[in-house]
Design a protein around this motif. Structure first.
Motif, mmCIF file in Angstrom:
data_model
loop_
_atom_site.group_PDB
_atom_site.id
_atom_site.type_symbol
_atom_site.label_atom_id
_atom_site.label_comp_id
_atom_site.label_asym_id
_atom_site.label_seq_id
_atom_site.Cartn_x
_atom_site.Cartn_y
_atom_site.Cartn_z
ATOM 1 N N PHE A 1 -3.496 1.957 -0.527
ATOM 2 C CA PHE A 1 -3.178 0.594 -0.952
ATOM 3 C C PHE A 1 -3.900 -0.472 -0.137
ATOM 4 O O PHE A 1 -4.363 -1.467 -0.680
ATOM 5 C CB PHE A 1 -1.665 0.367 -0.885
ATOM 6 C CG PHE A 1 -0.883 1.244 -1.810
ATOM 7 C CD1 PHE A 1 -1.062 1.164 -3.182
ATOM 8 C CD2 PHE A 1 0.025 2.173 -1.314
ATOM 9 C CE1 PHE A 1 -0.348 1.967 -4.041
ATOM 10 C CE2 PHE A 1 0.743 2.990 -2.169
ATOM 11 C CZ PHE A 1 0.550 2.894 -3.538
ATOM 12 N N ALA B 1 4.217 6.699 -18.711
ATOM 13 C CA ALA B 1 3.424 5.654 -18.049
ATOM 14 C C ALA B 1 2.136 5.367 -18.821
ATOM 15 O O ALA B 1 1.735 4.203 -18.986
ATOM 16 C CB ALA B 1 3.097 6.066 -16.614
ATOM 17 N N PRO C 1 -5.713 -3.305 -13.246
ATOM 18 C CA PRO C 1 -4.694 -2.303 -12.907
ATOM 19 C C PRO C 1 -5.198 -0.870 -13.009
ATOM 20 O O PRO C 1 -4.811 -0.020 -12.211
ATOM 21 C CB PRO C 1 -3.598 -2.571 -13.948
ATOM 22 C CG PRO C 1 -3.773 -4.007 -14.328
ATOM 23 C CD PRO C 1 -5.259 -4.233 -14.295
ATOM 24 N N LEU C 2 -6.080 -0.613 -13.990
ATOM 25 C CA LEU C 2 -6.633 0.731 -14.135
ATOM 26 C C LEU C 2 -7.485 1.095 -12.920
ATOM 27 O O LEU C 2 -7.340 2.172 -12.332
ATOM 28 C CB LEU C 2 -7.471 0.816 -15.413
ATOM 29 C CG LEU C 2 -8.222 2.124 -15.651
ATOM 30 C CD1 LEU C 2 -7.241 3.283 -15.775
ATOM 31 C CD2 LEU C 2 -9.093 2.024 -16.893
ATOM 32 N N PRO D 1 0.513 -4.232 -9.809
ATOM 33 C CA PRO D 1 1.442 -3.148 -10.182
ATOM 34 C C PRO D 1 1.923 -2.320 -8.999
ATOM 35 O O PRO D 1 2.842 -1.519 -9.150
ATOM 36 C CB PRO D 1 0.590 -2.285 -11.139
ATOM 37 C CG PRO D 1 -0.538 -3.156 -11.567
ATOM 38 C CD PRO D 1 -0.807 -4.046 -10.409
ATOM 39 N N PHE D 2 1.298 -2.475 -7.812
ATOM 40 C CA PHE D 2 1.596 -1.582 -6.700
ATOM 41 C C PHE D 2 2.244 -2.295 -5.518
ATOM 42 O O PHE D 2 2.308 -1.746 -4.421
ATOM 43 C CB PHE D 2 0.300 -0.902 -6.238
ATOM 44 C CG PHE D 2 -0.487 -0.309 -7.363
ATOM 45 C CD1 PHE D 2 -0.021 0.814 -8.031
ATOM 46 C CD2 PHE D 2 -1.676 -0.878 -7.781
ATOM 47 C CE1 PHE D 2 -0.738 1.354 -9.081
ATOM 48 C CE2 PHE D 2 -2.397 -0.344 -8.829
ATOM 49 C CZ PHE D 2 -1.923 0.781 -9.488
ATOM 50 N N ALA E 1 -5.914 3.516 -5.671
ATOM 51 C CA ALA E 1 -4.709 3.800 -4.898
ATOM 52 C C ALA E 1 -4.593 5.289 -4.588
ATOM 53 O O ALA E 1 -4.128 5.678 -3.506
ATOM 54 C CB ALA E 1 -3.476 3.319 -5.658
ATOM 55 N N ASP E 2 -5.021 6.113 -5.539
ATOM 56 C CA ASP E 2 -4.949 7.565 -5.340
ATOM 57 C C ASP E 2 -6.065 8.083 -4.451
ATOM 58 O O ASP E 2 -5.977 9.201 -3.929
ATOM 59 C CB ASP E 2 -5.007 8.282 -6.695
ATOM 60 C CG ASP E 2 -3.756 8.042 -7.533
ATOM 61 O OD1 ASP E 2 -2.701 7.794 -6.933
ATOM 62 O OD2 ASP E 2 -3.855 8.085 -8.770
ATOM 63 N N GLY F 1 1.344 1.834 -20.604
ATOM 64 C CA GLY F 1 0.135 1.100 -20.242
ATOM 65 C C GLY F 1 -0.728 0.791 -21.445
ATOM 66 O O GLY F 1 -1.296 -0.298 -21.551
ATOM 67 N N GLY G 1 -7.319 -0.343 -9.995
ATOM 68 C CA GLY G 1 -6.426 -0.279 -8.848
ATOM 69 C C GLY G 1 -5.683 1.043 -8.766
ATOM 70 O O GLY G 1 -5.498 1.604 -7.679
ATOM 71 N N GLY G 2 -5.254 1.561 -9.918
ATOM 72 C CA GLY G 2 -4.556 2.842 -9.928
ATOM 73 C C GLY G 2 -5.435 3.979 -9.459
ATOM 74 O O GLY G 2 -4.996 4.860 -8.700
#
Length: 413
Positions: free
Chosen positions: A171, A259, A159-160, A34-35, A166-167, A263, A162-163
């Motif tokens: 990345f 979002a 994805p969860l 997703p990123f 990412a924060d 999701g 990863g999200g």
């Protein structure tokens, strides 16, 4: 995952280890998908919305292109040299490639690495083939259901996770962590998985090319129909995926937390799929995988069509949850039936071709979904996909009761 015996058998240990391995591999690989666009713009320095969109699409599709081409080759080699060695080849190779993605400084670096990753990938089909070849026949549906739940669980949570990362770490570190996860899964398989593979018997089997193998497998009429189930299922899942946020917004207008709700709409299908797959796997062991496949195709097809007519997001979530319950019986049943109908000595090759149809479904779904939606809308995609699954059910039902033209267990050279 519960087993009745106090001492675990080899197939049970394999199932648990490979469940964990498939979870780690799928969670790792979906952490970054997703990123990709954000990674290109913020870390690699691609400028312009148009350029970012083009590179993101090409990089995303690259993995599926090479995977589609090379999976049958790895399946052929797996039948010759063993499933475990192919599993380790894929696992350790992908661990290196994903780690290298974190060092990319140009968009083309990422593109080349995604092409390489598709070329060497194959952890999931190798795991499925190994589990199927070492599991007692009466436990096959259960094992396939458990295996499928690990794949889906990783795909949902990836994805969860990863999200969140990412924060917190950025990345590039997601790629490093992904590589570490896949490396860990490969190490577990290296030391704990045991394979019953007769190399001398495999060496005596006729050596045929990939295309000759495909022609030989196609002599069993059930197999092309089963491969088509996988293709259409992936198409039905992927084609509306990028348009779901717009559909959610259309249903609810100026909805807050778009979002989050988008999701949730995507994830709820995978959640119910993960919960139902082991249950329907057990049902297939008792009543037959062909029956579970038939009713699952009917249910999935019928649950796709109402998504075109829902009036709000709550209804969409409810229908997609029910669709996931039905889909929970599809891939375990398909894998069980592929194992049953495939001629001896060609199991991994059959799963390799099935993996290629997965990649083809992902490719066509991601590309054709947007194109078709321009003509028929996302509502039309839901209706079309549902009708295709129902028609596929009729074809599969016909082929499952067709006598093979080649002997399953005694193939001539």
């Amino acid at each position: 995952m519960r087993f009745s015996k106090s001492k675990l058998e080899s197939w049970q240990i394999n199932l648990m280890v490979l469940w964990f391995g498939q979870f780690l591999v799928n969670a790792g690989t979906t952490m970054i998908v997703p990123f990709i666009a954000l990674y290109l713009s913020q870390d690699i320095g691609v400028q312009g919305e148009h350029q970012i969109a083009i590179w993101s699409g090409v990089i995303f599709a690259a993995n599926f292109v090479t995977s589609f081409i090379f999976q049958p080759l790895w399946g052929k080699l797996s039948d010759q040299y063993g499933r475990k060695v192919m599993l380790l080849r894929s696992g350790f190779g992908m661990a290196i490639v994903f780690t290298a993605m974190g060092f990319a400084t140009q968009a083309w670096h990422l593109l080349v690495l995604r092409l390489i990753n598709g070329t060497i990938s194959g952890f999931n089909p190798a795991s499925t083939s190994l589990i199927s070849s070492n599991t007692p026949k009466e436990k096959m549906g259960f094992a396939m259901g458990i295996s499928q739940s690990g794949t889906v669980a990783g795909s949902i949570l990836g994805p969860l996770i990863g999200g969140i990362m990412a924060d917190t770490v950025g990345f590039r570190y997601i790629f490093y962590i992904t590589g570490a996860c896949i490396f860990m899964a490969s190490l577990l398989a290296l030391f704990l998985v045991r394979e019953k593979f007769d190399r001398s018997a495999a060496a005596q089997m006729p050596k045929v090319s990939v295309l000759s193998g495909l022609r030989e497998l196609s002599l069993t009429p059930q197999l092309p129909a089963l491969f088509t189930v996988t293709l259409l299922l992936q198409f039905a899942m992927i084609s509306p995926m990028t348009l779901l946020p717009l559909y959610v917004q259309k249903l609810q207008g100026s909805i807050e937390n778009l979002a989050f709700w988008s999701g949730l709409v995507s994830a709820v299908t995978g959640l119910s799929n993960m919960l139902m797959a082991p249950i329907l796997g057990k049902v297939s062991d008792k009543y037959g995988a062909h029956r579970v496949l038939t009713f699952s195709l009917i249910g999935a097809g019928l649950m796709l069509i109402p998504q075109a007519f829902v009036q709000n997001v709550g209804q969409l979530i409810a229908v997609r949850f029910l669709m996931g319950l039905c889909m929970g019986g599809l891939l375990p049943s398909v894998n069980s039936l592929i194992r049953y109908y495939t001629p001896d000595g060609m199991e991994s090759r059959a799963f390799g071709f099935n993996s290629s149809t997965t990649a083809l479904g992902n490719m066509t779904g991601s590309v054709m979904g947007g194109v078709l939606a321009g003509f028929i809308g996302i509502e039309g995609l839901f209706i079309m996909s549902g009708i295709m699954l129902l028609l596929n059910m009729l074809w599969v039902r016909t082929k499952l009761y067709t006598r093979p033209t080649a002997d399953k267990h005694h193939r001539s050279a």
